[in-house]
Design an enzyme around this catalytic site. Structure first.
Site, PDB file in Angstrom:
ATOM      1  N   SER A 185       3.911 -18.590  10.947  1.00 16.03           N
ATOM      2  CA  SER A 185       4.694 -19.798  10.639  1.00 16.03           C
ATOM      3  C   SER A 185       5.215 -20.502  11.892  1.00 16.03           C
ATOM      4  O   SER A 185       6.329 -21.015  11.896  1.00 16.03           O
ATOM      5  CB  SER A 185       5.835 -19.463   9.673  1.00 16.03           C
ATOM      6  OG  SER A 185       5.305 -18.961   8.451  1.00 16.03           O
TER       7      SER A 185
ATOM      8  N   GLU B  89       1.732 -10.773  15.423  1.00 14.46           N
ATOM      9  CA  GLU B  89       1.886 -11.549  14.196  1.00 14.46           C
ATOM     10  C   GLU B  89       2.551 -10.681  13.127  1.00 14.46           C
ATOM     11  O   GLU B  89       1.860  -9.904  12.449  1.00 14.46           O
ATOM     12  CB  GLU B  89       0.515 -12.008  13.689  1.00 14.46           C
ATOM     13  CG  GLU B  89      -0.229 -12.917  14.627  1.00 14.46           C
ATOM     14  CD  GLU B  89      -1.227 -13.808  13.881  1.00 14.46           C
ATOM     15  OE1 GLU B  89      -1.095 -15.022  14.014  1.00 14.46           O
ATOM     16  OE2 GLU B  89      -2.089 -13.292  13.163  1.00 14.46           O
TER      17      GLU B  89
ATOM     18  N   GLY C 288      -1.792 -20.677  12.382  1.00 11.98           N
ATOM     19  CA  GLY C 288      -2.596 -20.782  11.161  1.00 11.98           C
ATOM     20  C   GLY C 288      -2.469 -22.166  10.555  1.00 11.98           C
ATOM     21  O   GLY C 288      -3.083 -23.130  11.007  1.00 11.98           O
ATOM     22  N   GLY C 289      -1.629 -22.291   9.533  1.00  9.26           N
ATOM     23  CA  GLY C 289      -1.493 -23.539   8.775  1.00  9.26           C
ATOM     24  C   GLY C 289      -1.359 -24.786   9.632  1.00  9.26           C
ATOM     25  O   GLY C 289      -2.043 -25.796   9.388  1.00  9.26           O
TER      26      GLY C 289
ATOM     27  N   GLY D 208       2.006 -17.340   6.999  1.00  7.82           N
ATOM     28  CA  GLY D 208       1.795 -18.207   5.844  1.00  7.82           C
ATOM     29  C   GLY D 208       2.969 -18.257   4.881  1.00  7.82           C
ATOM     30  O   GLY D 208       2.848 -18.771   3.770  1.00  7.82           O
TER      31      GLY D 208
ATOM     32  N   HIS E 200      -7.017  -9.339  12.944  1.00  9.88           N
ATOM     33  CA  HIS E 200      -6.027 -10.113  12.186  1.00  9.88           C
ATOM     34  C   HIS E 200      -5.600  -9.294  10.967  1.00  9.88           C
ATOM     35  O   HIS E 200      -6.413  -8.592  10.365  1.00  9.88           O
ATOM     36  CB  HIS E 200      -6.629 -11.452  11.763  1.00  9.88           C
ATOM     37  CG  HIS E 200      -5.594 -12.396  11.246  1.00  9.88           C
ATOM     38  ND1 HIS E 200      -5.071 -12.274   9.982  1.00  9.88           N
ATOM     39  CD2 HIS E 200      -4.949 -13.426  11.833  1.00  9.88           C
ATOM     40  CE1 HIS E 200      -4.144 -13.215   9.824  1.00  9.88           C
ATOM     41  NE2 HIS E 200      -4.044 -13.919  10.936  1.00  9.88           N
TER      42      HIS E 200
ATOM     43  N   ASN F 214      -6.060 -20.767  14.440  1.00 11.99           N
ATOM     44  CA  ASN F 214      -6.891 -19.936  13.563  1.00 11.99           C
ATOM     45  C   ASN F 214      -7.051 -20.701  12.255  1.00 11.99           C
ATOM     46  O   ASN F 214      -6.143 -20.716  11.435  1.00 11.99           O
ATOM     47  CB  ASN F 214      -6.199 -18.578  13.341  1.00 11.99           C
ATOM     48  CG  ASN F 214      -6.966 -17.712  12.358  1.00 11.99           C
ATOM     49  OD1 ASN F 214      -8.064 -18.054  11.935  1.00 11.99           O
ATOM     50  ND2 ASN F 214      -6.367 -16.582  11.988  1.00 11.99           N
ATOM     51  N   TRP F 215      -8.213 -21.317  12.107  1.00 15.98           N
ATOM     52  CA  TRP F 215      -8.441 -22.150  10.913  1.00 15.98           C
ATOM     53  C   TRP F 215      -8.616 -21.302   9.655  1.00 15.98           C
ATOM     54  O   TRP F 215      -8.633 -21.828   8.551  1.00 15.98           O
ATOM     55  CB  TRP F 215      -9.667 -23.036  11.100  1.00 15.98           C
ATOM     56  CG  TRP F 215      -9.531 -24.125  12.124  1.00 15.98           C
ATOM     57  CD1 TRP F 215      -8.461 -24.348  12.967  1.00 15.98           C
ATOM     58  CD2 TRP F 215     -10.493 -25.155  12.430  1.00 15.98           C
ATOM     59  NE1 TRP F 215      -8.709 -25.446  13.760  1.00 15.98           N
ATOM     60  CE2 TRP F 215      -9.943 -25.965  13.449  1.00 15.98           C
ATOM     61  CE3 TRP F 215     -11.760 -25.470  11.938  1.00 15.98           C
ATOM     62  CZ2 TRP F 215     -10.622 -27.062  13.985  1.00 15.98           C
ATOM     63  CZ3 TRP F 215     -12.450 -26.564  12.471  1.00 15.98           C
ATOM     64  CH2 TRP F 215     -11.878 -27.347  13.479  1.00 15.98           C
ATOM     65  N   LYS F 216      -8.819 -19.992   9.837  1.00 22.00           N
ATOM     66  CA  LYS F 216      -9.091 -19.084   8.702  1.00 22.00           C
ATOM     67  C   LYS F 216     -10.267 -19.647   7.887  1.00 22.00           C
ATOM     68  O   LYS F 216     -11.152 -20.283   8.462  1.00 22.00           O
ATOM     69  CB  LYS F 216      -7.819 -18.873   7.878  1.00 22.00           C
ATOM     70  CG  LYS F 216      -6.655 -18.410   8.763  1.00 22.00           C
ATOM     71  CD  LYS F 216      -5.469 -17.897   8.016  1.00 22.00           C
ATOM     72  CE  LYS F 216      -4.402 -17.468   9.014  1.00 22.00           C
ATOM     73  NZ  LYS F 216      -3.217 -16.905   8.363  1.00 22.00           N
TER      74      LYS F 216
ATOM     75  N   GLU G 182      -5.153 -10.088   8.027  1.00 23.76           N
ATOM     76  CA  GLU G 182      -5.939 -10.360   6.809  1.00 23.76           C
ATOM     77  C   GLU G 182      -7.231  -9.560   6.818  1.00 23.76           C
ATOM     78  O   GLU G 182      -7.691  -9.097   5.775  1.00 23.76           O
ATOM     79  CB  GLU G 182      -6.197 -11.871   6.700  1.00 23.76           C
ATOM     80  CG  GLU G 182      -4.919 -12.619   6.328  1.00 23.76           C
ATOM     81  CD  GLU G 182      -4.820 -14.036   6.878  1.00 23.76           C
ATOM     82  OE1 GLU G 182      -5.840 -14.611   7.284  1.00 23.76           O
ATOM     83  OE2 GLU G 182      -3.678 -14.564   6.884  1.00 23.76           O
TER      84      GLU G 182
HETATM   85  P1  13P Z   1       0.502 -19.277   9.745  1.00 24.02           P
HETATM   86  O1  13P Z   1       0.737 -20.053  11.013  1.00 24.02           O
HETATM   87  O2  13P Z   1      -0.116 -20.098   8.658  1.00 24.02           O
HETATM   88  O3  13P Z   1       1.717 -18.519   9.319  1.00 24.02           O
HETATM   89  O4  13P Z   1      -0.617 -18.176  10.101  1.00 24.02           O
HETATM   90  C1  13P Z   1      -0.456 -17.404  11.233  1.00 24.02           C
HETATM   91  C2  13P Z   1      -1.717 -16.669  11.451  1.00 24.02           C
HETATM   92  O5  13P Z   1      -2.087 -15.801  10.685  1.00 24.02           O
HETATM   93  C3  13P Z   1      -2.537 -17.033  12.621  1.00 24.02           C
HETATM   94  O6  13P Z   1      -3.528 -16.103  12.857  1.00 24.02           O
END
Ligand code: 13P
Length: 252
Positions: free
Chosen positions: A215, A169, A236-237, A175, A97, A9-11, A99
């Protein structure tokens, strides 16, 4: 056999050029190195979906969106429909998600409509659920996650439900660098599977892929993916670095 999936997930990261560079690196590494049968998915921002999709054509890497709207077309300024996504070869759509729930006020009811729209078009929803730290500390995390699943998914027919991928999640792990321990993650995944079984039966629940997100990195993916009920990750990251993402993909 449940499908193993690692989705990046590149966000809201990467311009078109940056996204194309990252995707080419990932695709080349996946082709050269990945010998397991895990499905790699790149969930890019909307602006890169078409071009990354073209780049990934004929490769083992699939492309996914991070959101969509539930309506088919019309006066919904700024929104993207599932048929638009389908028209450019998108296969997966992340929905719900945390967010989007937090910053864009997405409710379980809206997400139920989005899940239905995605399934109707023949795409695969990656439905996210997960609790806050406060909910975990109060001991209501399992009930909370179960209610997210009930309210957004349990209206689906068994046939439709079988096409859904779930991503657990925990919000406190997203994050933050704080990963859920393998025990915490496995416990919740097992509870989710039990909850799914209460509605759709054990056989269907056993076939549902449940990904972990929060994470997840190359140095913890292996112990997480070794858990009985964890079928991959939503990253994510670490998905913004080709080396890390592909190392996670190789962690089964
Ligand atoms: P991180 O891997 O950066 O914690 O993010 C997880 C995430 O929200 C994937 O959708």
């Amino acid at each position: 056999m449940r499908k193993k999936i690692v989705a990046g997930n590149w966000k809201m990261n990467k311009t078109l050029d940056e996204g194309l560079a990252l995707a080419s690196e990932v695709i080349a590494m996946v082709k050269a190195e990945v010998k397991n049968n895990a499905q790699a998915v790149l969930c890019t921002p909307f602006i890169s979906l078409y071009s990354v999709g073209k780049l990934a054509e004929g490769s083992p890497v699939a492309v996914g969106a991070q959101n969509c709207y539930d309506k088919e077309s019309g006066a919904y300024t700024g929104e993207i429909s599932v048929s638009m996504l389908k028209s450019i070869g998108t296969k997966y759509v992340i929905l719900g998600h945390s967010e989007r729930r937090e910053y864009f006020a997405e409710t379980n009811a809206l997400l139920a409509a989005k899940v239905t729209a995605v399934l109707k078009a023949g795409l695969t929803p990656i439905f996210c659920c997960g609790e806050t730290l406060a909910q975990r500390e109060k001991g209501i995390h399992i009930d909370f996650v179960n209610s997210q699943l009930t309210e957004s998914l349990f209206l689906l027919s068994e046939e439709d439900f079988k096409k859904v991928v779930i991503a657990y999640e925990p919000i406190w792990a997203i994050g933050t660098g704080v990963t859920a321990s393998k025990e915490q993650a496995q416990e919740m995944h097992e509870k989710i599977r039990t909850h799914l079984a209460s509605k759709y039966g054990k056989a269907v629940a056993e076939e549902t892929s449940i990904l972990y997100g929060g994470s997840c990195k190359p140095d913890n993916a292996q112990e997480l993916f070794a858990c009985k009920d964890i079928d991959g990750g939503l990253i994510g990251g670490a998905s913004l670095k080709a080396r890390d993402f592909v190392d996670i993909l190789k962690s089964f």
